[in-house]
Design an enzyme around this catalytic site. Structure first.
Site, PDB file in Angstrom:
ATOM      1  N   LYS A   1       0.859  -1.184   0.000  1.00 12.94           N
ATOM      2  CA  LYS A   1       0.000   0.000   0.000  1.00 12.94           C
ATOM      3  C   LYS A   1       0.893   1.230   0.000  1.00 12.94           C
ATOM      4  O   LYS A   1       1.998   1.198   0.543  1.00 12.94           O
ATOM      5  CB  LYS A   1      -0.869  -0.004   1.270  1.00 12.94           C
ATOM      6  CG  LYS A   1      -2.090   0.865   1.192  1.00 12.94           C
ATOM      7  CD  LYS A   1      -3.291   0.124   0.668  1.00 12.94           C
ATOM      8  CE  LYS A   1      -4.493   1.042   0.545  1.00 12.94           C
ATOM      9  NZ  LYS A   1      -5.662   0.327   0.041  1.00 12.94           N
TER      10      LYS A   1
ATOM     11  N   GLY B   1     -25.844   2.204   3.739  1.00 12.78           N
ATOM     12  CA  GLY B   1     -24.954   2.821   2.751  1.00 12.78           C
ATOM     13  C   GLY B   1     -25.251   2.295   1.362  1.00 12.78           C
ATOM     14  O   GLY B   1     -24.933   1.147   1.042  1.00 12.78           O
TER      15      GLY B   1
HETATM   16  P1  NAD Z   1     -19.455   5.087  -1.698  1.00 12.22           P
HETATM   17  O1  NAD Z   1     -18.775   6.286  -1.127  1.00 12.22           O
HETATM   18  O2  NAD Z   1     -19.895   5.103  -3.123  1.00 12.22           O
HETATM   19  O3  NAD Z   1     -20.740   4.709  -0.831  1.00 12.22           O
HETATM   20  C1  NAD Z   1     -20.794   4.846   0.554  1.00 12.22           C
HETATM   21  C2  NAD Z   1     -22.236   5.294   0.856  1.00 12.22           C
HETATM   22  O4  NAD Z   1     -22.392   5.324   2.275  1.00 12.22           O
HETATM   23  C3  NAD Z   1     -22.547   6.691   0.335  1.00 12.22           C
HETATM   24  O5  NAD Z   1     -23.769   6.673  -0.400  1.00 12.22           O
HETATM   25  C4  NAD Z   1     -22.658   7.533   1.612  1.00 12.22           C
HETATM   26  O6  NAD Z   1     -23.597   8.591   1.477  1.00 12.22           O
HETATM   27  C5  NAD Z   1     -23.136   6.486   2.586  1.00 12.22           C
HETATM   28  N1  NAD Z   1     -22.909   6.812   3.990  1.00 12.22           N
HETATM   29  C6  NAD Z   1     -21.909   7.531   4.557  1.00 12.22           C
HETATM   30  N2  NAD Z   1     -22.089   7.617   5.882  1.00 12.22           N
HETATM   31  C7  NAD Z   1     -23.217   6.925   6.168  1.00 12.22           C
HETATM   32  C8  NAD Z   1     -23.925   6.636   7.366  1.00 12.22           C
HETATM   33  N3  NAD Z   1     -23.499   7.087   8.542  1.00 12.22           N
HETATM   34  N4  NAD Z   1     -25.051   5.883   7.279  1.00 12.22           N
HETATM   35  C9  NAD Z   1     -25.495   5.418   6.088  1.00 12.22           C
HETATM   36  N5  NAD Z   1     -24.865   5.669   4.924  1.00 12.22           N
HETATM   37  C10 NAD Z   1     -23.749   6.414   4.959  1.00 12.22           C
HETATM   38  O7  NAD Z   1     -18.445   3.876  -1.408  1.00 12.22           O
HETATM   39  P2  NAD Z   1     -18.495   2.430  -2.049  1.00 12.22           P
HETATM   40  O8  NAD Z   1     -17.492   2.369  -3.148  1.00 12.22           O
HETATM   41  O9  NAD Z   1     -19.900   2.025  -2.299  1.00 12.22           O
HETATM   42  O10 NAD Z   1     -17.885   1.573  -0.852  1.00 12.22           O
HETATM   43  C11 NAD Z   1     -18.669   1.247   0.272  1.00 12.22           C
HETATM   44  C12 NAD Z   1     -17.792   0.512   1.295  1.00 12.22           C
HETATM   45  O11 NAD Z   1     -17.246  -0.665   0.691  1.00 12.22           O
HETATM   46  C13 NAD Z   1     -16.582   1.323   1.776  1.00 12.22           C
HETATM   47  O12 NAD Z   1     -16.311   0.982   3.118  1.00 12.22           O
HETATM   48  C14 NAD Z   1     -15.452   0.832   0.888  1.00 12.22           C
HETATM   49  O13 NAD Z   1     -14.193   0.974   1.499  1.00 12.22           O
HETATM   50  C15 NAD Z   1     -15.819  -0.633   0.745  1.00 12.22           C
HETATM   51  N6  NAD Z   1     -15.280  -1.265  -0.466  1.00 12.22           N
HETATM   52  C16 NAD Z   1     -15.603  -0.791  -1.692  1.00 12.22           C
HETATM   53  C17 NAD Z   1     -15.098  -1.412  -2.824  1.00 12.22           C
HETATM   54  C18 NAD Z   1     -15.451  -0.937  -4.206  1.00 12.22           C
HETATM   55  O14 NAD Z   1     -15.210  -1.671  -5.171  1.00 12.22           O
HETATM   56  N7  NAD Z   1     -16.038   0.227  -4.356  1.00 12.22           N
HETATM   57  C19 NAD Z   1     -14.240  -2.520  -2.706  1.00 12.22           C
HETATM   58  C20 NAD Z   1     -13.938  -2.990  -1.426  1.00 12.22           C
HETATM   59  C21 NAD Z   1     -14.457  -2.352  -0.310  1.00 12.22           C
END
Ligand code: NAD
Length: 367
Positions: free
Chosen positions: A93, A193
């Site tokens: 990382k 979320g």
């Molecule tokens: P994103 O930012 O698109 O979505 C996160 C969502 O959570 C947003 O809509 C935001 O408004 C909402 N949110 C924030 N605080 C909140 C709360 N207190 N209550 C309810 N909702 C809330 O991110 P993402 O890409 O969808 O990723 C979501 C999670 O999955 C993250 O933890 C990320 O690290 C993990 N993740 C994502 C991927 C990927 O491919 N995108 C891969 C591995 C892990």
């Protein structure tokens, strides 16, 4: 040329090796460039299985030691994630110290790309918090050791749909483990979320006939989920108290702590958010003592990593989805290991990851 005498090497705070003695990282690289303002740390944790892959995070760290610690902690997590996912990848990382809104520039990202190039493929970078695919396009101008590029550049594009598919597979495997049947038809599921991953997940769950509750701080996402997938919006605070079968955290980390675990009424916790357990041992054990099936986050959300790995080996979208489907079997295996070894599922996943690394060390011990 700066005089090395000006380095305060006698200060008690200049004790980097002492701080690293109890870690098992292979290499930590400090990247410094005055002209562009680049200050970055690349932590390569373990390359037994293959080159270390992990995104580059750009963040305003309060102290340099926080940046070092973050790079080391996250790179170790990448080693485990790649290993459990069955990929021939190690863990690494990078972190860039600075404000991504004001301190990012083409020269800075390209200079960082040259440092990545200097590692000759031992480290492969990608986007992460504070960096974007546009930044990776700059990195790509200086090195081929970068993934997570837009489709137009031969990359895999947004990994979120693949991550959502893997999460869906993990939820079904958890249902199988808990109830002996992986159908989600009629099951109540709370998705916290509904961003890039959560919304795709809701679509899969809706197609299977689940009763879906959603929470988000973004009202338009809630409306979209309600209109398109019959999801019922719930306020964020109430989410944890819902009487549902499955809780799927897809927002922020740290959601599973002593307070929320006491309040949760579900039998399964399986969602995409990173670092869900506030404390791996304490809260992993608490979930186990309550008889809750917890799908470890770094196992269930590996679809994104699988997607960028396929980019590294020649991107074929169908192949990425097919490999991600295997998260189903991996999660089943973690539940079995947890039961056999009498340990929580997070520890079981780490044990499975470490075993594969040990096995491959033995495989590679002869010519
Ligand atoms: P994103 O930012 O698109 O979505 C996160 C969502 O959570 C947003 O809509 C935001 O408004 C909402 N949110 C924030 N605080 C909140 C709360 N207190 N209550 C309810 N909702 C809330 O991110 P993402 O890409 O969808 O990723 C979501 C999670 O999955 C993250 O933890 C990320 O690290 C993990 N993740 C994502 C991927 C990927 O491919 N995108 C891969 C591995 C892990």
């Amino acid at each position: 040329m700066a005089d090395v005498q000006t380095l305060n090497t006698h200060s008690t705070t200049f004790e980097i090796f002492a701080g690293l003695e109890n870690t098992d990282h292979e290499q930590i690289v400090f990247c410094q460039d005055n002209a562009t303002g680049l200050k970055a740390i690349i932590a390569v944790h373990n390359t037994v299985l293959g080159p270390g892959l992990g995104g580059t995070r750009m963040w305003m760290y309060a102290h340099e030691k926080d940046a070092i610690r973050d790079a080391m902690r996250l790179s170790r997590g990448m080693t485990y994630k790649a290993s459990v996912a069955g990929l021939n990848l190690g863990g690494a990382k990078a972190v860039i110290i600075g404000d991504p809104r004001t301190q990012k520039s083409e020269p800075l990202m390209r200079k960082f790309g040259r440092f990545v190039e200097n590692l000759s493929g031992k480290y492969i970078t990608a986007e992460d918090v504070g960096t974007t695919t546009r930044d990776m396009e700059y990195v790509k101008m200086e090195t081929d050791h970068v993934v997570g590029l837009p489709e137009i550049m031969g990359g895999g594009g947004d990994p979120s749909p693949v991550t959502a598919y893997g999460t869906y597979m993990g939820i079904k495997a958890s249902a199988n483990a808990a109830w002996g049947n992986d159908s989600l038809n009629g099951k109540s599921i709370a998705v916290m979320g509904i961003g890039k991953v959560g919304m795709h997940l809701v679509e899969y769950l809706h197609k299977e006939g689940a009763q879906i509750y959603v929470s988000d701080i973004n009202d338009s996402a809630l409306k979209e989920a309600a209109n398109n997938f019959n999801a019922i919006p719930v306020s964020g605070e109430d989410m944890v108290d819902l009487n549902v079968d499955i809780f799927a955290p897809c927002a922020l980390g740290g959601i599973l702590n002593s307070d929320t675990i006491e309040r949760l009424k579900c039998q399964i916790i399986a969602g995409a958010a990173n670092n869900q357990l506030e404390d791996e041992l304490v809260h992993g054990n608490l979930l186990r003592s309550k008889g809750i099936y917890y799908a470890p986050d770094f196992v269930i959300n590996a679809g994104g990593l699988i997607n960028v790995y396929s980019e590294y080996t020649g991107y074929i979208r169908e192949k990425a989805f097919a490999q991600t489907e295997n998260i189903y079997n991996t999660i089943l295996n973690i539940y079995k290991t947890s039961a056999d070894e009498n340990i929580n599922t997070q520890m079981a996943a780490i044990a499975v990851a470490e075993k594969r690394i040990q096995d491959m060390m033995r495989v590679h011990s002869t010519y």
